[in-house]
Scaffold this motif. Structure first.
Motif, PDB file in Angstrom:
ATOM      1  N   LEU A   6     -52.386  17.483-114.331  1.00  0.00           N
ATOM      2  CA  LEU A   6     -51.764  17.663-115.635  1.00  0.00           C
ATOM      3  C   LEU A   6     -52.512  16.832-116.674  1.00  0.00           C
ATOM      4  N   VAL A   7     -52.889  17.477-117.757  1.00  0.00           N
ATOM      5  CA  VAL A   7     -53.661  16.815-118.808  1.00  0.00           C
ATOM      6  C   VAL A   7     -52.957  17.017-120.139  1.00  0.00           C
ATOM      7  N   LYS A   8     -52.768  15.930-120.862  1.00  0.00           N
ATOM      8  CA  LYS A   8     -52.138  15.988-122.184  1.00  0.00           C
ATOM      9  C   LYS A   8     -53.138  15.558-123.241  1.00  0.00           C
ATOM     10  N   GLN A   9     -53.183  16.321-124.340  1.00  0.00           N
ATOM     11  CA  GLN A   9     -53.987  15.888-125.476  1.00  0.00           C
ATOM     12  C   GLN A   9     -53.131  14.996-126.364  1.00  0.00           C
ATOM     13  N   VAL A  10     -53.656  13.824-126.704  1.00  0.00           N
ATOM     14  CA  VAL A  10     -52.929  12.846-127.519  1.00  0.00           C
ATOM     15  C   VAL A  10     -53.800  12.417-128.690  1.00  0.00           C
ATOM     16  N   PRO A  11     -53.208  11.806-129.724  1.00  0.00           N
ATOM     17  CA  PRO A  11     -54.021  11.287-130.828  1.00  0.00           C
ATOM     18  C   PRO A  11     -54.913  10.146-130.348  1.00  0.00           C
ATOM     19  N   ASP A  12     -56.100  10.093-130.873  1.00  0.00           N
ATOM     20  CA  ASP A  12     -57.024   9.013-130.557  1.00  0.00           C
ATOM     21  C   ASP A  12     -56.397   7.682-130.977  1.00  0.00           C
ATOM     22  N   THR A  13     -56.282   6.750-130.039  1.00  0.00           N
ATOM     23  CA  THR A  13     -55.645   5.462-130.345  1.00  0.00           C
ATOM     24  C   THR A  13     -56.474   4.618-131.308  1.00  0.00           C
ATOM     25  N   GLU A 110     -50.836  28.347-107.323  1.00  0.00           N
ATOM     26  CA  GLU A 110     -50.739  27.904-105.934  1.00  0.00           C
ATOM     27  C   GLU A 110     -51.281  26.482-105.836  1.00  0.00           C
ATOM     28  N   PHE A 111     -50.475  25.546-105.321  1.00  0.00           N
ATOM     29  CA  PHE A 111     -50.924  24.156-105.264  1.00  0.00           C
ATOM     30  C   PHE A 111     -50.371  23.443-104.033  1.00  0.00           C
ATOM     31  N   ASP A 112     -51.119  22.411-103.626  1.00  0.00           N
ATOM     32  CA  ASP A 112     -50.683  21.501-102.569  1.00  0.00           C
ATOM     33  C   ASP A 112     -50.298  20.141-103.135  1.00  0.00           C
ATOM     34  N   LEU A 113     -50.908  19.797-104.281  1.00  0.00           N
ATOM     35  CA  LEU A 113     -50.694  18.474-104.859  1.00  0.00           C
ATOM     36  C   LEU A 113     -50.786  18.559-106.377  1.00  0.00           C
ATOM     37  N   VAL A 114     -49.870  17.860-107.055  1.00  0.00           N
ATOM     38  CA  VAL A 114     -49.903  17.736-108.509  1.00  0.00           C
ATOM     39  C   VAL A 114     -50.184  16.276-108.839  1.00  0.00           C
ATOM     40  N   VAL A 115     -51.196  16.035-109.680  1.00  0.00           N
ATOM     41  CA  VAL A 115     -51.582  14.672-110.051  1.00  0.00           C
ATOM     42  C   VAL A 115     -51.523  14.539-111.570  1.00  0.00           C
ATOM     43  N   LEU A 116     -50.987  13.422-112.043  1.00  0.00           N
ATOM     44  CA  LEU A 116     -50.929  13.164-113.488  1.00  0.00           C
ATOM     45  C   LEU A 116     -50.975  11.674-113.736  1.00  0.00           C
ATOM     46  N   SER A 176     -48.242  10.337-109.562  1.00  0.00           N
ATOM     47  CA  SER A 176     -48.705   9.781-110.830  1.00  0.00           C
ATOM     48  C   SER A 176     -49.546   8.545-110.547  1.00  0.00           C
ATOM     49  N   VAL A 177     -50.628   8.380-111.304  1.00  0.00           N
ATOM     50  CA  VAL A 177     -51.601   7.331-111.001  1.00  0.00           C
ATOM     51  C   VAL A 177     -51.695   6.314-112.132  1.00  0.00           C
ATOM     52  N   VAL A 178     -52.209   5.125-111.786  1.00  0.00           N
ATOM     53  CA  VAL A 178     -52.463   4.065-112.761  1.00  0.00           C
ATOM     54  C   VAL A 178     -53.968   3.905-112.925  1.00  0.00           C
ATOM     55  N   GLU A 179     -54.367   3.098-113.918  1.00  0.00           N
ATOM     56  CA  GLU A 179     -55.793   3.006-114.251  1.00  0.00           C
ATOM     57  C   GLU A 179     -56.618   2.263-113.212  1.00  0.00           C
ATOM     58  N   LYS A 180     -55.972   1.547-112.300  1.00  0.00           N
ATOM     59  CA  LYS A 180     -56.715   0.798-111.292  1.00  0.00           C
ATOM     60  C   LYS A 180     -57.197   1.673-110.140  1.00  0.00           C
ATOM     61  N   ILE A 181     -56.850   2.946-110.140  1.00  0.00           N
ATOM     62  CA  ILE A 181     -57.105   3.783-108.973  1.00  0.00           C
ATOM     63  C   ILE A 181     -58.580   4.158-108.819  1.00  0.00           C
ATOM     64  N   ASN A 182     -59.313   4.286-109.939  1.00  0.00           N
ATOM     65  CA  ASN A 182     -60.711   4.712-109.850  1.00  0.00           C
ATOM     66  C   ASN A 182     -61.407   4.464-111.180  1.00  0.00           C
ATOM     67  N   GLU A 183     -62.611   4.973-111.312  1.00  0.00           N
ATOM     68  CA  GLU A 183     -63.362   4.907-112.561  1.00  0.00           C
ATOM     69  C   GLU A 183     -63.783   6.320-112.936  1.00  0.00           C
ATOM     70  N   PRO A 184     -63.182   6.920-113.973  1.00  0.00           N
ATOM     71  CA  PRO A 184     -63.510   8.303-114.320  1.00  0.00           C
ATOM     72  C   PRO A 184     -64.996   8.506-114.596  1.00  0.00           C
ATOM     73  N   ARG A 185     -65.525   9.621-114.127  1.00  0.00           N
ATOM     74  CA  ARG A 185     -66.931   9.949-114.299  1.00  0.00           C
ATOM     75  C   ARG A 185     -67.215  10.485-115.703  1.00  0.00           C
ATOM     76  N   TYR A 186     -68.473  10.358-116.113  1.00  0.00           N
ATOM     77  CA  TYR A 186     -68.903  10.954-117.369  1.00  0.00           C
ATOM     78  C   TYR A 186     -69.466  12.343-117.088  1.00  0.00           C
ATOM     79  N   PRO A 187     -69.124  13.328-117.900  1.00  0.00           N
ATOM     80  CA  PRO A 187     -69.659  14.678-117.675  1.00  0.00           C
ATOM     81  C   PRO A 187     -71.169  14.705-117.865  1.00  0.00           C
ATOM     82  N   SER A 188     -71.871  15.360-116.962  1.00  0.00           N
ATOM     83  CA  SER A 188     -73.308  15.549-117.121  1.00  0.00           C
ATOM     84  C   SER A 188     -73.560  16.721-118.058  1.00  0.00           C
TER      85      SER A 188
END
Length: 259
Positions: A6-13, A110-116, A176-188
């Motif tokens: 699940l992805v939400k668009q929000v105002p730039d902080t 069709e899904f097995d897992l929902v992540v947000l 639902s995840v917190v920011e300590k879980i990983n480091e998001p990749r940059y799109p190539s």
């Protein structure tokens, strides 16, 4: 393994955020829209699980037309496809209504897992994940900083004030995840170009069988009664050190009840 993020668009902080004067909802035209920061960690976790277990990652977004920009960013990170729920009837929906609408939209996937992400930077209610799991009748594993999937079983480390708890459930589930879980990749550059060709399915409330009487500002369970601009920040206190600077600082901290 079919994973929906699940992805939400929000105002730039980094920019000023405003509410509209007429209905006191978010003024999306007042600032640039970006992917909610915690949702980027959710995207990354979905991609990591796909790389380990196979399958595909689907992005699910509810929002106006301009949310397409955030969808394309998510696709450029490596997601396979997207579903965009967009309808004027959804304007002003609160967190519970949003969870209901997303649950209905998930009925088309069709899904097995929902992540947000565990919360959004605009509303910060932190309840959508739990409410979504309730609507779907699925286990909820919240505040995860580590996720392991083994067959039809999922185990997470749930972040707490005292460390973490280990929580297990059977799939399908909502995480639902917190920011300590990983480091998001940059799109190539290659993935950015590929994202332009990836499918994005558009859904109205009729397509997702969302009851119009259960969404929208007029039907919301919560209401913004009044808003006011935050007062300007007052000037700080300057302490001049005349051999008693330490005493003055200590007295100031004690007066403010910091010590």
């Amino acid at each position: 393994m079919n994973i929906v993020v699940l992805v939400k668009q929000v105002p730039d902080t980094a920019t000023e955020r405003k509410l509209t004067s007429d209905d006191k909802t978010l003024d999306r035209a007042a600032s640039d829209g970006v992917i909610n920061e915690l949702d980027e960690y959710a995207i990354e976790e979905g991609l990591l699980l796909k790389e380990k277990h196979g399958g595909e990652v689907t992005i699910l977004t509810m929002g106006p037309e301009q949310a397409t920009d955030s969808i394309r960013k998510a696709l450029s990170m490596g997601a396979d496809k997207a579903v965009h729920v967009s309808d004027e009837a959804l304007h002003g929906s609160d967190a519970l209504q949003t969870a209901y609408a997303l649950a209905q939209a998930l009925g088309t996937i069709e899904f097995d897992l929902v992540v947000l992400g565990s919360e959004s930077t605009d509303a910060r209610t932190g309840v959508v994940g739990a409410a979504l799991a309730e609507y779907l009748g699925l286990p909820q594993l919240t505040l995860a900083d580590k996720v392991d999937v083994d067959g039809q079983s999922i185990k997470v480390q749930r972040l707490t004030d005292y460390g973490y708890d280990v929580v297990e459930a059977e799939l399908p589930a909502v995480v639902s995840v917190v920011e300590k879980i990983n480091e998001p990749r940059y799109p190539s550059f290659k993935l950015i170009m590929q994202a332009k060709k990836k499918p994005v399915e558009k859904l109205t409330i009729a397509d997702a069988e969302i009851d119009a009487a259960r969404v929208g500002l007029a039907n919301a369970a919560t209401e913004t009664v009044d808003v006011a601009a935050a007062p300007p920040r007052a000037a700080g206190t300057i302490v001049k050190d005349e051999s008693d600077g330490g005493v003055k600082v200590a007295e100031f901290l004690a007066e403010k009840k910091f010590v």
